[in-house]
Design an enzyme around this catalytic site. Structure first.
Site, mmCIF file in Angstrom:
data_model
loop_
_atom_site.group_PDB
_atom_site.id
_atom_site.type_symbol
_atom_site.label_atom_id
_atom_site.label_comp_id
_atom_site.label_asym_id
_atom_site.label_seq_id
_atom_site.Cartn_x
_atom_site.Cartn_y
_atom_site.Cartn_z
ATOM 1 N N SER A 148 0.854 -1.191 0.000
ATOM 2 C CA SER A 148 0.000 0.000 0.000
ATOM 3 C C SER A 148 0.882 1.229 0.000
ATOM 4 O O SER A 148 1.981 1.228 0.573
ATOM 5 C CB SER A 148 -0.892 0.027 1.239
ATOM 6 O OG SER A 148 -1.553 1.278 1.372
ATOM 7 N N TYR A 190 -1.523 0.000 10.661
ATOM 8 C CA TYR A 190 -1.738 -0.475 9.291
ATOM 9 C C TYR A 190 -0.616 0.014 8.380
ATOM 10 O O TYR A 190 -0.037 -0.764 7.611
ATOM 11 C CB TYR A 190 -3.083 -0.001 8.762
ATOM 12 C CG TYR A 190 -3.298 -0.350 7.303
ATOM 13 C CD1 TYR A 190 -3.683 -1.636 6.936
ATOM 14 C CD2 TYR A 190 -3.102 0.597 6.300
ATOM 15 C CE1 TYR A 190 -3.862 -1.975 5.595
ATOM 16 C CE2 TYR A 190 -3.279 0.266 4.965
ATOM 17 C CZ TYR A 190 -3.663 -1.014 4.614
ATOM 18 O OH TYR A 190 -3.823 -1.331 3.299
#
Length: 246
Positions: A145, A158
């Site tokens: 990501s 995250y």
């Protein structure tokens, strides 16, 4: 690598990017094992969509954070189809926590995200590696990501977990060469169910993107397939974010 006839395992393959990738692989002639942890109905629907289009697929359950479950899954897929050539490490989880709320980033949150997002990808790569080495060809794509690059994401743990995925990709590329290629695809904002209830926030992002559009799961799936096919590439982190990080 020609994907036709190859056996592919897609973790978290029932929804979002995982479903789009499963369908894209099947369209290229791959046989797909659609992994799920809890989303059985979604995984079985993905299998039905593939079958309705003339492809071959099965749904298979395993919690990627549990090494023994992952090993049994790999053995079952290889036993059923005779091999495993491709792995898409897509299964991930998150918690939506304001970045500056450090107290909310509890040990339980850190453990959950790292167990699934990082250790889970390692478990899957380790489990399929012997089957790929046996056939002397294999390709793995981990889903990272841009949060792992920018530090900005749905939560601090995250973002850090995705940065760890990027590092894992580089280390696995070295560890598994020359017969297994390992790359990562790093999406920016993608229109998936993770944005459910946050559509207004997603739409506010659009004007700030160079391409003025949010990527779709199909956009990401196409790049994943291209990375699996490219035989002269390993250890690469490939960003696809509509210009979000420019």
């Amino acid at each position: 690598m020609d994907l036709h006839g190859k056996i592919a395992l897609v973790t978290g393959g029932g929804t979002g990017i995982g479903r789009a990738t499963s369908l894209a692989l099947a369209k290229r002639g791959a046989v797909v094992a659609v992994n799920y942890s809890r989303s059985r109905e979604d995984a079985e629907e993905t299998v039905r969509l593939i079958a309705n289009d003339g492809g071959r697929a099965i749904a298979i359950q395993a919690d990627v954070s549990q090494d023994e479950q992952v090993r049994r899954m790999a053995e079952a897929v290889a036993g059923h189809f005779g091999a495993i050539h491709l792995l898409v490490n897509n299964a991930s989880t998150t918690r939506h926590i304001p970045l500056d709320d450090l107290e909310a980033a509890t040990d339980d949150v850190w453990d959950e995200l790292f167990d699934v997002n990082v250790k889970g990808m390692f478990h899957c790569a380790r489990a399929v590696a012997p089957f790929m080495k046996e056939s002397r060809q294999g390709a793995i794509v981990n889903i990272g990501s841009i949060a792992g690059q920018t530090g900005l994401g749905s939560s601090l743990p995250y973002a850090v977990s995705k940065s760890a995925v990027h590092g894992l990709t580089l280390s696995l590329a070295r560890a598994l060469a020359p017969h297994i290629r390992v790359n990562a695809v790093l999406p920016g904002a993608v229109a998936t169910r993770w944005w459910a209830g946050r559509e207004e926030q997603m739409n506010r992002l659009v004007p700030r993107l160079l391409l003025k559009q949010i990527a779709t799961p199909d956009d990401i799936a196409q790049l994943i397939c291209a990375a699996l096919e490219q035989e002269a590439m390993t250890g690469q982190l490939i960003t696809v974010d509509s210009g979000q990080t420019m």
